[in-house]
Motif scaffolding. Structure first.
Motif, PDB file in Angstrom:
ATOM      1  N   PHE A 144      -1.064   4.278  -1.653  1.00 26.19           N
ATOM      2  CA  PHE A 144      -2.457   4.128  -1.254  1.00 26.19           C
ATOM      3  C   PHE A 144      -2.668   4.731   0.137  1.00 26.19           C
ATOM      4  CE2 PHE A 144      -6.039   1.674   0.464  1.00 26.19           C
ATOM      5  CZ  PHE A 144      -6.951   1.842  -0.558  1.00 26.19           C
ATOM      6  N   LEU A 145      -1.602   4.623   0.950  1.00 29.98           N
ATOM      7  CA  LEU A 145      -1.668   5.185   2.302  1.00 29.98           C
ATOM      8  C   LEU A 145      -0.960   6.541   2.310  1.00 29.98           C
ATOM      9  CD1 LEU A 145      -0.856   2.316   4.821  1.00 29.98           C
ATOM     10  CD2 LEU A 145      -2.920   3.726   4.769  1.00 29.98           C
ATOM     11  N   MET A 200       0.835  -1.206   0.000  1.00 29.58           N
ATOM     12  CA  MET A 200       0.000   0.000   0.000  1.00 29.58           C
ATOM     13  C   MET A 200       0.874   1.262   0.000  1.00 29.58           C
ATOM     14  SD  MET A 200      -2.864  -1.277   2.731  1.00 29.58           S
ATOM     15  CE  MET A 200      -3.873   0.190   2.835  1.00 29.58           C
TER      16      MET A 200
END
Lengths: 647, 342
Positions: free
Chosen positions: A78-79, A73
């Protein structure tokens, strides 16, 4: 020597054989049973270890996935930085097994946040707290959990450690590197970590039940003891330091196999201070953390069932062999009982009791045959003994009669010496030794008309009773004929006639008869086939009479015998003998011989008639040297001493 | 905090917590001891000595000297206080929490160069224990093969000698700072590692690598046989306590001599000391460490009296430090090394 019974001999042989067979069977049985137990234990051990590994992996595997997902991630952006802490908090909320989690960035990753940036979410009691790692006293860039994933570009399960919170909880950290793109280049940017309590490991490991006192232990990648029944070892020692302290290279070798991720079930080539005795070990590696589980099986317990069976088996064998001994003893005793009875009966028979009753045996086997043979033998023996008794008494009777016959025969010939004390002109000595009870030799002498000395010697053909009877007839005839006649030829011719008449048995006598005129010393003699006598002159000269040309008496009725005259001088001796002397044999069938006879006579020319004959007897005894006398021996010596006439 | 930062420290702290009761007892004992000291041993001048690391066999001689009463016999009362991970010995010296400390020669020279006014009052170790190790499986069997490789080195120091050696050989390497474990080396995160013969080398062996699986380059054999542990105090302390320091040195050397002759009982005292301090004590490792430490103290081929620092060793160390720092600082032997009584 002590008597051995047949039963003991057979039992010993059978027992030795049985024990030998049993030893072989037992060895094979023991080997295969042991192998089977080993194989079963191995299978169980592998099953147990795999099961344990699965239990542990069920906890560790899902944990591994979380940082891996976070790392991906992070890489895909994504984070965002703002959502990091809430995200980690939610992870802790949803995963009770996780103790803490951190995302640690490379130095000055976010320049505005300074050198260190590592949000860290952890449990504190029932709540979840948040802080940030890093500082002068905690340079996390150099910690194993950070440095190792960074340098090796791979996830890393840390060596176990005790929780710094002081709860004495064994922890481990799983860390995985994450990458971000800087200027389009995939760059290492930090590490995602999950802290996990290893208390569950203790529980799993302590629940393992291995035989009675076997145990399991867990070591880290470096061989450090993570769980062990001996708490002193936990986190203090590695399998290698224990091996070194106890000088057990075999243990080190197993440790190396374990940290290298190998698995095996084998007899342990080392001794343990913690668990004495011979051990077996099974080890298997955890796929996730590369830690290794070791399971110790005490050999004594592994093969306890085998040992128990062995003891039972041994007792059964001893019991069985004892029963067998009793059984054999009874059988042998049953078989030998008639034998014993037979043996004692045989002893009674041997002592002469032929009427003893033999045991009745109806076994329809060799024993019965043996008994039948004994009964037959007993019967035959009894009969034989009866026959023997009869024969012996008959023989004794004959022997007694023969003894009487001998006495009669001996009484027929003159046996008082000197025979004529009132006739100094003449001296005579004679012996007759029969080879059997009675013999066929004879000698005789007597005086006719006061001055004629008649003497005779003879040897009947054959031996024993017939010869002795023939001899008695001959002697009687000689005496009877010489009553009327003084001529030797007439006497011998008359004797021949009488003997030849009705001589059915065709017996004959070699016969020498002489008539010596005591006044003149003139000797007239007739030799009918007898050995020539020896004349010993007064001057010591010894000569043998001429060999006769006349046949023995009793063969032809009308044979005409002539006489020969010989003038004797004072001191002349005549030595007469039968062939029992000259043909006396020794064990080598060597005859005494005329030459020996002549020599002895020569050497004893001056001896008295008695001494000469005794000397001759001794020499014959020396020659035959104990060999059985086969023929009658008769010798007679006459000395003429004419000077008494003149006085 | 749950995350490990130093295995030993971690363990140490947790043991501390675990044994709170013990600490209460210890505190009571210390108070009692102070009272006794006040009345019974008040006459004896006191010295606080701090070895540079947590209790271990590297300091056996000091424990023995104290345990066997060599210090008291000499007329001094010596207390051994170990540093913590957050409180270095140099800081203890500066703050007066320690009168005498032990330090690496090169570390001490660097500190002095940086302004800490210390003097060497005795040189215990005469040789370098530093080794560069590689795994045979890495294929590195000669020093020159280290070119372009990653070498682990202590983050906390002791790096002067290996760095000088690599520089002398004109090799370009990547130095990877390591805190205290050998795990990165074990997992092939680095190609080589600098280790102490008495410590990390045995850790590698105790992690399952056999000696015959390693290539070892001892710095002592490569022209860098620079002494290590020495005794240091502030110049001001030296001026004030020459006599006590002299007694301390003589008794310490006696302690080491006794250790050489009674290795087993020394090892037991080391283990007891470690257990009292709640430091994980591994007998096999401490045994190894004691053996290697005694080898370092033995002058061997060097013509030097026990406890003395050779000027040539000092000058070699100065050259090495200057080379590392690319500086040309002046190091004066007479200013650095002071026999307590000339």
């Amino acid at each position: 020597m002590k008597n051995r019974t047949l039963a003991a001999t057979i039992i010993r042989s059978v027992l030795l054989f049985c024990i030998g067979i049993f030893a072989v069977i037992f060895s094979i049985y023991y080997y295969y049973t042991r192998e089977t137990i080993k194989e079963t234990t191995r299978e169980n051990a592998i099953f147990l270890a795999n099961n344990t590994v699965n239990q542990i992996e069920q906890v560790l595997n899902p944990i591994e996935k979380i940082p891996d997902i976070i790392a991906r991630m992070m890489e895909s952006s994504f984070l965002t930085e703002d959502s990091l802490i809430p995200f980690l908090q939610s992870i802790l909320k949803n995963n009770k097994t996780i103790f803490a989690s951190a995302i640690a960035y490379e130095p000055s990753y976010f320049p505005e946040k300074g050198l260190y940036y590592a949000p860290y979410v952890f449990r504190q009691g029932d709540s979840i707290s948040t802080t940030s790692l890093g500082g002068e006293n905690y340079e996390y860039f150099f910690m194993d959990w950070y440095q190792i994933p960074k340098m090796t570009n791979s996830s890393y399960w840390s060596e176990p450690y005790f929780d710094e919170g002081g709860a004495n909880i064994l922890m481990t950290t799983y860390s995985t590197p994450f990458y971000t793109y800087k200027n389009g280049v995939r760059t290492f940017s930090g590490v995602v970590t999950i802290d996990v309590s290893l208390e569950f490991l203790k529980q799993i490991m302590s629940k393992l039940k291995i035989l009675d006192t076997g145990y399991a232990f867990l070591i880290s990648r470096n061989g450090v003891i993570i769980t062990h029944p001996n708490q002193k070892y936990v986190m203090n020692e590695s399998i290698f330091s224990i091996a070194k302290a106890n000088n057990q290279p075999g243990m080190r070798s197993v440790g190396r196999n374990m940290v290298q991720g190998k698995s095996n079930f084998a007899s342990a080539d080392f001794k343990s201070k913690f668990k004495s005795g011979k051990l077996w070990i099974n080890y298997i590696s955890l796929p996730s953390s590369h830690w290794s589980i070791g399971v110790i099986y005490p050999e004594s317990e592994m093969f306890a069932s085998l040992r128990k069976i062995n003891i039972i088996l041994m007792l059964l064998v001893v019991f069985g062999l004892s029963l067998l001994s009793v059984f054999i003893t009874r059988i042998i005793n049953n078989i030998t009982k008639p034998l014993k009875l037979l043996a004692s009966s045989a002893r009674l028979i041997a002592s002469g009791n032929f009427n003893v009753k033999l045991p009745e045996i109806k076994t329809h086997d060799e024993m019965e045959e043996l008994c039948d043979s004994f009964i037959y033998m007993q019967k035959e023996l009894a009969e034989y003994i009866v026959t023997l008794k009869d024969t012996t008494s008959a023989k004794e009777k004959i022997e007694s009669e023969l003894r009487i016959a001998r006495e009669i025969q001996m009484a027929m010939i003159p046996h008082i010496f000197p025979p004529f004390p009132d006739l100094p002109q003449i001296d005579v000595f004679a012996v007759l030794k029969s080879a059997k009870e009675v013999g066929g030799d004879l000698y005789d002498f007597f005086v006719i008309d006061g001055d004629k000395f008649c003497f005779a010697i003879g040897d009947v053909s054959g031996k024993g009773v017939p010869a002795s009877l023939f001899m008695a007839v001959t002697r009687t005839l000689v005496r009877s004929i010489s009553d009327k006649e003084t001529s030797p030829s007439v006497i011998v011719t008359s004797l021949n006639k009488s003997l030849s008449d009705n001589n059915e048995s065709s017996m004959f006598v070699t016969f020498f008869l002489g008539v010596l005129d005591l006044k003149t010393g003139l000797l007239k003699y007739c030799n009918a086939g007898h050995n020539p006598p020896v004349i010993i002159h007064g001057n010591g000269e010894v000569t043998m009479f001429e060999k006769t040309k006349y046949i023995p008496v009793g063969l032809f009725e009308d044979f005409d015998y002539q006489e020969i005259s010989l003038q004797l001088e004072d001191g002349d001796k005549i030595f007469l003998y039968t062939d029992g002397v000259s043909e006396a044999e020794n064990v080598d069938n060597k005859l005494f011989g005329d030459d020996t006879l002549m020599n002895i006579v020569s050497q004893n020319a001056k001896a008295t008639p008695r001494d000469l004959i005794h000397r001759m007897e001794e020499e014959i005894a020396t020659h035959v040297n104990g060999f059985t006398q086969s023929d009658d021996i008769t010798m007679m010596t006459i000395v003429y001493d004419g000077k008494h006439n003149r006085s | 905090m749950g995350i490990i930062h130093n295995f030993k420290t971690q363990f140490y702290i947790c043991l501390k917590m675990r044994n709170l009761n013990h600490y209460i007892l210890k505190f009571t004992a210390t108070v009692l001891f102070c009272f006794i000291s006040l009345f019974a041993g008040a006459q004896l001048p006191k010295l606080i000595f701090s070895p540079q690391w947590l209790p271990q066999a590297q300091f056996a001689g000091y424990y023995i000297a104290k345990e066997r009463g060599f210090y008291k016999e000499a007329g001094i009362d010596v207390e051994i206080v170990h540093p913590t991970t957050s409180l270095q010995v140099t800081a203890m010296l500066k703050s007066g929490k320690a009168d005498v400390i032990s330090l690496f020669l090169t570390t001490a020279m660097t500190c002095k160069n940086q302004g800490l006014d210390i003097v060497n009052i005795g040189q215990i170790s005469q040789h370098s224990a530093i080794l560069i190790v590689t795994k045979k499986s890495s294929g590195i069997s000669e020093l020159k093969q280290l070119n372009g490789k990653k070498i682990g080195v202590w983050k906390s120091g002791f790096d002067e000698l290996p760095k000088a050696l690599i520089a002398e050989k004109n090799l370009k390497v990547e130095w990877v700072p390591i805190l205290s474990t050998v795990n990165l080396f074990m997992l092939d995160g680095i190609d080589a590692m600098t280790v102490m013969s008495y410590n990390e080398y045995d850790q590698i062996i105790n992690s399952g690598l056999d000696e015959n699986e390693l290539n070892v380059f001892p710095l002592a054999d490569l022209g860098y046989d620079i002494p290590e542990d020495g005794l240091y105090c502030l110049r001001s302390t030296y001026e004030k306590k020459k006599s006590e320091l002299n007694k301390f040195l003589i008794s310490t050397l006696k302690g080491w001599q006794y250790t050489t002759e009674n290795k087993d009982s020394a090892l037991n005292i080391v283990l007891q000391t470690m257990q009292l301090a709640h430091v994980p004590a591994n007998k096999a490792h401490q045994d190894w460490m004691l053996g290697k430490t005694l080898e370092l103290i033995n002058p061997g081929h060097k013509t030097v009296k026990p406890g003395e620092l050779l000027e040539t060793d000092f000058m070699n160390a100065a050259t090495i430090i200057n080379k590392r720092d690319k500086s040309s600082s002046t190091y004066l032997f007479t200013d650095f090394y002071k026999k307590p009584i000339e």
